[in-house]
Write a protein that holds these residues in place. Structure first.
Motif, PDB file in Angstrom:
ATOM      1  N   ALA A 112      23.524 -12.125  -3.624  1.00 14.91           N
ATOM      2  CA  ALA A 112      24.273 -13.385  -3.563  1.00 14.91           C
ATOM      3  C   ALA A 112      24.111 -14.040  -2.199  1.00 14.91           C
ATOM      4  O   ALA A 112      23.937 -13.361  -1.180  1.00 14.91           O
ATOM      5  N   GLY A 130      32.731 -10.443  -5.251  1.00 12.43           N
ATOM      6  CA  GLY A 130      31.350 -10.213  -5.635  1.00 12.43           C
ATOM      7  C   GLY A 130      31.219  -9.604  -7.014  1.00 12.43           C
ATOM      8  O   GLY A 130      32.142  -9.661  -7.839  1.00 12.43           O
ATOM      9  N   ARG A 184      29.671 -19.111  -3.817  1.00  7.75           N
ATOM     10  CA  ARG A 184      28.710 -18.021  -4.013  1.00  7.75           C
ATOM     11  C   ARG A 184      27.555 -18.531  -4.875  1.00  7.75           C
ATOM     12  O   ARG A 184      27.765 -19.277  -5.841  1.00  7.75           O
ATOM     13  N   SER A 186      23.665 -17.330  -6.731  1.00 10.59           N
ATOM     14  CA  SER A 186      22.756 -16.251  -7.082  1.00 10.59           C
ATOM     15  C   SER A 186      21.698 -16.789  -8.037  1.00 10.59           C
ATOM     16  O   SER A 186      21.745 -17.956  -8.459  1.00 10.59           O
TER      17      SER A 186
END
Length: 233
Positions: A112, A130, A184, A186
């Motif tokens: 991430a 997370g 975040r 990803s």
């Protein structure tokens, strides 16, 4: 014809070529890299399953699925900061993304990246936020992917094709409880069977051991995926 028959998977991508011209090239390169590593992971999975099931398991099945599929897909994933008005969500472990299973064969994940409101990369402000997974004993684990690594998790298609020997990984994402200004990001690659591939079991496998409510014998991957979508939405 494919776009008309399988609109959930085969519609063209929309790229911001004027605003971010480098994105398409770098997105595709990273996705191909992750698939190439995923093939190495699949080979080891095939060896493990063949050792357990012998000739009942079609040799190199997972490897062949990933190498032949034309509908592997990748997504950039953005998790918005939890605002003050949404603070009640933070009580849940899955406040950024609810507990779920991927329905493909194998999923690749990058580490991430956390960014502030000015789009500067920053450290994760909350060590407890997370990705989380559950193991076969329903024990919860936090997953920290090192910055130069790729992580992989099993999807439900592999659970079906191995008669339940491989199990899909339950996972969720917990939001930061220490900052409402950091997001975040990803990148995930979902490696999955061809849309018309039969979701069959190894020879002699017990359908009761599959453990996936939406799967029915005789389904192809497209119909299995549609059943999964219906269960979520």
């Amino acid at each position: 014809a494919m776009q008309h028959k399988y609109p959930e998977y085969c519609l063209p991508n929309i790229w911001p070529r004027k605003q971010l011209p480098q994105l398409e090239h770098e997105f595709r390169d990273l996705g191909q890299l992750m698939v190439s590593v995923g093939l190495l992971v699949a080979q080891q999975c095939d060896l493990y399953v063949a050792k357990k099931l012998g000739k009942a398991y079609q040799a190199n099945k997972l490897t062949n699925i990933i190498s032949s599929s034309m509908t592997c897909k990748a997504r950039l994933l953005h998790y918005f900061p939890i605002t003050d008005a949404e603070k009640a969500k933070l009580a849940a472990d899955d406040s950024w993304c609810g507990w779920h299973l991927d329905h493909g064969s194998l999923t690749g994940l990058t580490p991430a990246m956390f960014v502030d409101e000015s789009y500067n990369e920053v450290p994760n402000p909350d060590p407890e936020s997370g990705l989380y997974i559950r193991d076969r004993h329903d024990k919860q684990h936090k997953v920290a992917i090192p910055g130069d690594h790729i992580a992989f998790q099993i999807g439900e298609s592999s659970q079906i094709h191995t008669g339940g020997l491989l199990r899909a990984t339950p996972h969720c994402v917990r939001a930061s409880r220490k900052s409402n200004t950091v997001s975040r990001n990803s990148f995930a690659v979902f490696m999955q069977p061809p849309l018309d591939m039969l979701m069959d079991l190894p020879v002699g496998a017990d359908p009761a051991q599959v453990g996936i409510a939406e799967w029915k014998e005789g389904m192809d991957f497209n119909h299995f995926a549609l059943a999964k979508f219906a269960s979520y939405y």
